[in-house]
Write an enzyme that holds these catalytic residues in place. Structure first.
Site: not given
Length: 231
Positions: A2, A105
């Site tokens: 992340c 993402e």
């Protein structure tokens, strides 16, 4: 992993959602592009009370000689954190909750990567499993609170986009995760399960998010006609 996420709501909103007893920090600016080493809201427990404070993203264990390793510690793998020197003590003793409106993402394409925004389907924040630490700068004496986000295997929704995702915790485990009487890292790690796909949604977004300097609500808008490849 992340590497970017969103915290655009007020401290009061996150505090209400997470059942916080006291806010211990001045407001942070809303961010649609939180990046490593930024300060973020996180909730930790002290003497049985949930407190919301600000932590610098990128964990520095107390024994770190300088700030350089922080950028390498924005994420901790849930599968190995209990054995890693940088994370094992925090996993046992200093766990936190990091609220996020969503995270980004990037999906590999033939000639580039297409960013996606991933968020809770019900409109509520996702709540990342985090670890925190308190570090003292040996040169200035400054005390710095830092944090990391635990990551794990993706669910079926995220898997086509990326092979990792932040561990999101459902409300029923928040109390156990924050409980500092539970000081066994291996037991804490058992709470780090895969968040259900049916509780999340995602859509492609503009590559504007690639630049940290870009930080507006436009970043999370649906990219209506995503190109097959993006630079």
């Amino acid at each position: 992993m992340c590497g970017r996420f969103v915290q655009s709501q007020s401290a009061e909103k996150y505090a209400e959602f997470l059942g916080v007893h006291e806010i211990k920090i001045d407001p942070l600016s809303p961010s649609y592009n939180v990046a490593p080493t930024d300060h973020v809201y996180a909730v930790a427990e002290h003497e049985g009370h949930r407190l919301l404070g600000a932590f610098r993203w990128g964990l520095l264990p107390f024994w770190a000689k300088d700030k350089k390793m922080a950028a390498r510690n924005i994420n901790a793998r849930s599968e190995t954190a209990a054995a890693k020197p940088s994370f094992k003590e925090s996993l046992a003793k200093r766990r936190c909750l990091i609220p996020a409106d969503g995270f980004y993402e990037w999906q590999r394409k033939e000639k580039g990567k297409l960013p996606h925004y991933i968020y809770g389907k019900d409109g509520n924040p996702l709540v990342f499993a985090g670890l925190w630490s308190s570090w003292k700068d040996p040169e200035t004496g400054e005390r710095l609170r830092t944090c990391t986000i635990l990551t794990g295997e993706p669910n079926d929704l995220v898997a086509p986009i990326h092979d990792r995702m932040p561990v999101s915790l459902p409300p029923e485990v928040w109390e156990t995760w924050l409980n500092r009487d539970m000081d066994d890292a291996a037991e804490a790690a058992k709470l780090l399960t895969v968040y259900p796909s049916d509780r999340m949604a995602l859509h492609p977004v503009s590559t504007l998010v690639n630049k940290v300097a870009n930080n507006t609500p436009e970043l999370i808008k649906v990219l209506e006609t995503p190109a097959a490849t993006q630079p």
